[in-house]
Enzyme design. Structure first.
Site, PDB file in Angstrom:
ATOM      1  N   ILE A  28      97.891 122.066 -53.589  1.00 19.84           N
ATOM      2  CA  ILE A  28      98.455 123.229 -53.256  1.00 19.84           C
ATOM      3  C   ILE A  28      99.650 123.005 -53.408  1.00 19.84           C
ATOM      4  CG2 ILE A  28      99.494 125.111 -52.672  1.00 19.84           C
ATOM      5  CD1 ILE A  28      96.756 125.846 -51.932  1.00 19.84           C
ATOM      6  N   TYR A  75      87.635 127.230 -39.120  1.00 12.50           N
ATOM      7  CA  TYR A  75      88.637 126.461 -39.506  1.00 12.50           C
ATOM      8  C   TYR A  75      89.425 128.695 -40.515  1.00 12.50           C
ATOM      9  CZ  TYR A  75      91.018 127.588 -44.551  1.00 12.50           C
ATOM     10  OH  TYR A  75      92.086 127.501 -45.419  1.00 12.50           O
ATOM     11  N   SER A 110      95.393 132.376 -45.578  1.00 16.33           N
ATOM     12  CA  SER A 110      94.228 132.799 -45.934  1.00 16.33           C
ATOM     13  C   SER A 110      93.958 133.967 -46.510  1.00 16.33           C
ATOM     14  CB  SER A 110      93.060 131.139 -46.240  1.00 16.33           C
ATOM     15  OG  SER A 110      92.096 131.748 -46.794  1.00 16.33           O
ATOM     16  N   LYS A 168      93.312 130.517 -38.919  1.00 15.85           N
ATOM     17  CA  LYS A 168      94.390 130.302 -39.247  1.00 15.85           C
ATOM     18  C   LYS A 168      94.666 131.817 -38.785  1.00 15.85           C
ATOM     19  CE  LYS A 168      94.853 127.692 -43.266  1.00 15.85           C
ATOM     20  NZ  LYS A 168      95.971 126.971 -43.262  1.00 15.85           N
ATOM     21  N   ARG A 194      74.630 131.775 -50.263  1.00 13.82           N
ATOM     22  CA  ARG A 194      75.511 130.666 -48.938  1.00 13.82           C
ATOM     23  C   ARG A 194      75.677 131.791 -48.169  1.00 13.82           C
ATOM     24  NH1 ARG A 194      81.128 126.929 -50.922  1.00 13.82           N
ATOM     25  NH2 ARG A 194      81.890 129.434 -50.851  1.00 13.82           N
ATOM     26  N   ASN A 228     100.016 112.886 -44.106  1.00 13.84           N
ATOM     27  CA  ASN A 228      99.492 111.897 -43.761  1.00 13.84           C
ATOM     28  C   ASN A 228      98.129 111.409 -44.157  1.00 13.84           C
ATOM     29  OD1 ASN A 228      97.239 113.170 -43.208  1.00 13.84           O
ATOM     30  ND2 ASN A 228      97.114 112.920 -40.742  1.00 13.84           N
ATOM     31  N   ARG A 256      85.685 136.850 -56.806  1.00 18.44           N
ATOM     32  CA  ARG A 256      86.807 136.545 -55.891  1.00 18.44           C
ATOM     33  C   ARG A 256      88.296 136.979 -57.280  1.00 18.44           C
ATOM     34  NH1 ARG A 256      83.500 136.195 -53.199  1.00 18.44           N
ATOM     35  NH2 ARG A 256      82.949 134.984 -51.496  1.00 18.44           N
ATOM     36  N   ASN A 316      84.247 123.986 -53.182  1.00 15.07           N
ATOM     37  CA  ASN A 316      84.788 125.713 -54.138  1.00 15.07           C
ATOM     38  C   ASN A 316      84.115 125.044 -55.660  1.00 15.07           C
ATOM     39  OD1 ASN A 316      87.015 124.257 -52.113  1.00 15.07           O
ATOM     40  ND2 ASN A 316      86.297 126.639 -52.212  1.00 15.07           N
ATOM     41  N   ASP A 360      79.031 133.813 -46.754  1.00 13.27           N
ATOM     42  CA  ASP A 360      79.780 134.717 -48.195  1.00 13.27           C
ATOM     43  C   ASP A 360      79.539 136.515 -48.023  1.00 13.27           C
ATOM     44  OD1 ASP A 360      80.170 131.626 -49.262  1.00 13.27           O
ATOM     45  OD2 ASP A 360      78.829 131.929 -50.829  1.00 13.27           O
TER      46      ASP A 360
HETATM   47  P1  NAD Z   1      94.628 119.365 -49.296  1.00  8.03           P
HETATM   48  O1  NAD Z   1      94.329 119.421 -48.885  1.00  8.03           O
HETATM   49  O2  NAD Z   1      94.679 119.724 -51.103  1.00  8.03           O
HETATM   50  O3  NAD Z   1      96.265 119.243 -48.684  1.00  8.03           O
HETATM   51  C1  NAD Z   1      96.693 119.225 -47.055  1.00  8.03           C
HETATM   52  C2  NAD Z   1      97.442 118.351 -47.291  1.00  8.03           C
HETATM   53  O4  NAD Z   1      97.976 117.618 -45.739  1.00  8.03           O
HETATM   54  C3  NAD Z   1      96.617 116.968 -47.725  1.00  8.03           C
HETATM   55  O5  NAD Z   1      97.359 116.655 -49.095  1.00  8.03           O
HETATM   56  C4  NAD Z   1      96.623 116.231 -46.307  1.00  8.03           C
HETATM   57  O6  NAD Z   1      96.583 115.011 -46.113  1.00  8.03           O
HETATM   58  C5  NAD Z   1      97.416 116.719 -45.169  1.00  8.03           C
HETATM   59  N1  NAD Z   1      97.402 116.811 -44.221  1.00  8.03           N
HETATM   60  C6  NAD Z   1      96.701 117.050 -43.097  1.00  8.03           C
HETATM   61  N2  NAD Z   1      96.616 117.668 -41.904  1.00  8.03           N
HETATM   62  C7  NAD Z   1      98.178 116.486 -41.735  1.00  8.03           C
HETATM   63  C8  NAD Z   1      98.784 115.981 -40.534  1.00  8.03           C
HETATM   64  N3  NAD Z   1      98.032 116.453 -39.674  1.00  8.03           N
HETATM   65  N4  NAD Z   1      99.468 115.987 -40.580  1.00  8.03           N
HETATM   66  C9  NAD Z   1     100.068 115.469 -41.954  1.00  8.03           C
HETATM   67  N5  NAD Z   1      99.158 115.633 -43.251  1.00  8.03           N
HETATM   68  C10 NAD Z   1      98.502 116.427 -42.965  1.00  8.03           C
HETATM   69  O7  NAD Z   1      94.131 121.159 -49.679  1.00  8.03           O
HETATM   70  P2  NAD Z   1      94.890 122.455 -50.187  1.00  8.03           P
HETATM   71  O8  NAD Z   1      94.431 123.030 -51.500  1.00  8.03           O
HETATM   72  O9  NAD Z   1      96.243 122.100 -50.872  1.00  8.03           O
HETATM   73  O10 NAD Z   1      95.517 123.866 -48.903  1.00  8.03           O
HETATM   74  C11 NAD Z   1      97.002 123.335 -48.703  1.00  8.03           C
HETATM   75  C12 NAD Z   1      97.395 124.533 -47.653  1.00  8.03           C
HETATM   76  O11 NAD Z   1      96.894 125.831 -48.020  1.00  8.03           O
HETATM   77  C13 NAD Z   1      95.925 124.500 -46.102  1.00  8.03           C
HETATM   78  O12 NAD Z   1      96.366 124.772 -45.218  1.00  8.03           O
HETATM   79  C14 NAD Z   1      95.212 125.393 -46.412  1.00  8.03           C
HETATM   80  O13 NAD Z   1      93.969 125.199 -45.219  1.00  8.03           O
HETATM   81  C15 NAD Z   1      95.856 126.086 -47.087  1.00  8.03           C
HETATM   82  N6  NAD Z   1      94.685 127.253 -47.560  1.00  8.03           N
HETATM   83  C16 NAD Z   1      94.233 126.411 -49.205  1.00  8.03           C
HETATM   84  C17 NAD Z   1      92.701 127.539 -50.176  1.00  8.03           C
HETATM   85  C18 NAD Z   1      92.627 126.219 -51.312  1.00  8.03           C
HETATM   86  O14 NAD Z   1      91.433 127.100 -51.410  1.00  8.03           O
HETATM   87  N7  NAD Z   1      92.811 125.418 -51.602  1.00  8.03           N
HETATM   88  C19 NAD Z   1      93.428 129.105 -49.756  1.00  8.03           C
HETATM   89  C20 NAD Z   1      93.916 129.174 -48.629  1.00  8.03           C
HETATM   90  C21 NAD Z   1      94.570 128.524 -47.925  1.00  8.03           C
HETATM   91  C1  UD1 Z   2      85.819 129.758 -50.215  1.00  5.60           C
HETATM   92  C2  UD1 Z   2      86.052 129.666 -48.011  1.00  5.60           C
HETATM   93  C3  UD1 Z   2      87.259 130.739 -47.709  1.00  5.60           C
HETATM   94  C4  UD1 Z   2      88.225 129.582 -48.462  1.00  5.60           C
HETATM   95  C5  UD1 Z   2      88.362 129.681 -49.378  1.00  5.60           C
HETATM   96  C6  UD1 Z   2      89.681 128.876 -50.476  1.00  5.60           C
HETATM   97  C7  UD1 Z   2      83.894 129.956 -47.777  1.00  5.60           C
HETATM   98  C8  UD1 Z   2      82.668 130.381 -47.137  1.00  5.60           C
HETATM   99  N1  UD1 Z   2      84.835 130.001 -47.357  1.00  5.60           N
HETATM  100  O1  UD1 Z   2      86.266 130.557 -49.746  1.00  5.60           O
HETATM  101  O2  UD1 Z   2      87.082 130.746 -46.461  1.00  5.60           O
HETATM  102  O3  UD1 Z   2      89.228 129.747 -47.733  1.00  5.60           O
HETATM  103  O4  UD1 Z   2      87.007 128.751 -50.077  1.00  5.60           O
HETATM  104  O5  UD1 Z   2      89.513 127.513 -49.928  1.00  5.60           O
HETATM  105  O6  UD1 Z   2      83.135 128.342 -47.537  1.00  5.60           O
HETATM  106  N2  UD1 Z   2      79.452 129.766 -55.527  1.00  5.60           N
HETATM  107  C9  UD1 Z   2      78.857 129.018 -56.092  1.00  5.60           C
HETATM  108  N3  UD1 Z   2      78.731 127.738 -56.091  1.00  5.60           N
HETATM  109  C10 UD1 Z   2      78.951 127.224 -55.564  1.00  5.60           C
HETATM  110  C11 UD1 Z   2      80.251 127.438 -55.466  1.00  5.60           C
HETATM  111  C12 UD1 Z   2      80.434 128.537 -54.789  1.00  5.60           C
HETATM  112  O7  UD1 Z   2      77.687 129.766 -56.692  1.00  5.60           O
HETATM  113  O8  UD1 Z   2      78.609 125.361 -55.820  1.00  5.60           O
HETATM  114  C13 UD1 Z   2      80.696 130.558 -55.700  1.00  5.60           C
HETATM  115  C14 UD1 Z   2      80.200 131.230 -53.815  1.00  5.60           C
HETATM  116  O9  UD1 Z   2      79.002 131.770 -53.140  1.00  5.60           O
HETATM  117  C15 UD1 Z   2      81.574 132.161 -53.977  1.00  5.60           C
HETATM  118  C16 UD1 Z   2      82.670 131.848 -54.899  1.00  5.60           C
HETATM  119  O10 UD1 Z   2      81.597 130.820 -55.849  1.00  5.60           O
HETATM  120  O11 UD1 Z   2      81.186 133.541 -54.649  1.00  5.60           O
HETATM  121  C17 UD1 Z   2      84.070 130.831 -54.910  1.00  5.60           C
HETATM  122  O12 UD1 Z   2      83.625 130.083 -53.666  1.00  5.60           O
HETATM  123  P1  UD1 Z   2      84.017 128.882 -53.655  1.00  5.60           P
HETATM  124  O13 UD1 Z   2      85.117 128.555 -54.425  1.00  5.60           O
HETATM  125  O14 UD1 Z   2      84.376 128.260 -52.286  1.00  5.60           O
HETATM  126  O15 UD1 Z   2      85.734 130.160 -52.941  1.00  5.60           O
HETATM  127  P2  UD1 Z   2      85.501 131.332 -51.006  1.00  5.60           P
HETATM  128  O16 UD1 Z   2      83.710 131.155 -50.587  1.00  5.60           O
HETATM  129  O17 UD1 Z   2      85.790 132.464 -51.847  1.00  5.60           O
END
Ligand code: NAD
Ligand code: UD1
Length: 348
Positions: free
Chosen positions: A21, A157, A133, A161, A302, A41, A240, A208, A305
């Protein structure tokens, strides 16, 4: 501001800016006239993502390889720049792993945020945008979910948050403070920049849905396990709110610009589209965008879920002036372009 020079751009600290992101946010910050200064890092990313950001946006983000828990390193970064605001993405995000390694998750996500805010206070930087999140809604009583819904957590996790949200609210509510904080609750970010140069690069087998589907389509994985088809949803599979990562990035720029208007305080916003799609709908949409077959088998649910999760995104629209504009087809096309051009992620 269209200038590619960096000297007159307001500097924004982007922790975790090399990640999925954060890298997309860097592009949109540059497009909007800011200079992203990244601290990462690289525990879950590669510096290559920032080189690609430069290629796309024409301005190089400043990069420091450092841990947000290392306050001395962070002080040096704050001393070298005059930050207008901080966008805080750095953290760990694997739900399953968080149950195995809870201390690590609280160290990175909770202690890391505290270290960051302490250094921000030392340097009198009061504007913060935090990556929260939709996981903070736990198992919601109904959908769509708005920001007034009760919050809860079912894993470390999610709890990290929630704890950070509460810490930040307390910080903003303390007397005589100047903090101005936005908590952005993301639904399910997917897709990639339309260039195909940056995208999601999960280490190992993806947890995911979308990265898993993409790796099945390209032939790296054999078939998708669909986790349950007996939920109370349109076709029995989980629903979702998938949001294009570029829309999400634009939501951060909107939140940054509205911090100036909103004044002291701490506010939470859902960043979602307001529409829900099932797993099987996602598979069909991906097949249509890629022209590839995605074999799947129905598997047990899972643990942890929920059936359905999608946003009421009206608050972000009315207060931030932001709404998601990319639909499912575009999310899938961009995800596929990234996957096809980079079959091994940034190692390709
Ligand atoms: P990501 O893992 O791709 O990015 C996180 C970055 O933070 C990485 O580049 C990692 O190297 C860096 N990092 C982790 N710990 C660190 C530390 N202690 N010091 C410095 N750098 C550090 O993940 P993302 O998908 O880009 O997510 C970004 C943020 O959004 C996270 O906080 C995540 O929890 C939140 N978030 C992500 C999702 C999603 O589905 N991707 C959904 C909801 C919230
Ligand atoms: C997951 C995390 C959530 C996090 C979000 C974004 C869990 C339980 N929740 O959400 O905390 O904020 O990712 O990073 O892990 N699915 C399949 N097969 C797969 C993978 C997923 O059927 O191999 C289904 C899941 O059951 C769900 C949907 O796809 O219905 C989305 O799953 P996923 O992408 O993992 O996201 P969340 O579960 O919504």
């Amino acid at each position: 501001m269209n200038s590619t020079s960096t000297s007159n751009r307001p500097a924004i600290l982007v922790t975790g800016g090399a990640g999925f992101i954060g890298s997309h946010v860097c592009v949109e910050l540059i497009n909007s006239g800011y200079l992203p200064v990244v601290v990462d890092n690289l525990c879950n990313s590669k510096e290559e993502s920032l080189k690609r950001v430069t290629q796309i946006a024409g301005v190089e983000p400043v990069f420091y390889q450092a841990d947000i828990n290392d306050k001395d390193a962070m002080r040096k970064v704050f001393a070298a720049h005059s930050f207008e605001a901080v966008m805080h993405f750095a953290g760990l995000k694997a739900v399953g792993e968080s149950s195995q390694l809870p201390m690590k998750y609280y160290r990175y996500n909770v202690a890391g945020t505290l270290s960051l805010t302490e250094v921000m206070e030392e340097f009198k930087v009061w504007k913060l945008i935090f990556s929260s999140s939709a996981t903070v809604y736990g198992d919601p009583v109904s959908v769509p979910i708005d920001e007034t819904f009760v919050t809860s957590a079912t894993n470390p996790y999610g709890r990290s948050k929630l704890i950070v949200e509460e810490i930040l609210r307390d910080i903003a509510n303390a007397p005589n403070n100047q903090w101005n904080i936005s908590l952005l609750r993301y639904f399910n970010p997917v897709g990639a920049h339309e260039s195909g140069l940056i995208g999601e690069d999960p280490a190992g087998i993806p947890n995911n849905l979308l990265p898993y589907v993409a790796q099945v389509a390209i032939g790296k994985l054999q078939q998708l396990a669909v986790f349950g088809n007996d939920y109370n949803t349109v076709d029995g599979t989980g629903v979702r709110d998938y949001i294009h990562v570029v829309d999400l990035a634009l939501g951060h720029v909107a939140a940054l610009q509205s911090l100036d208007k909103s004044g002291v305080g701490c506010r939470a916003y859902n960043l979602g589209t307001g529409s829900g799609y099932s797993v099987l709908q996602m598979v069909s949409a991906f097949e249509a965008a890629s022209g590839r077959k995605v074999p799947y088998k129905i598997s047990p649910r899972r643990p942890g879920d929920i059936a359905s999760c999608y946003a009421d995104a009206d608050l972000a629209k009315s207060e931030l002036g932001w709404e998601a504009k990319f639909g499912l087809e575009r999310m899938m096309q961009d995800a596929w372009r990234w996957q096809e051009k980079n079959p091994n992620g940034y190692d390709s």
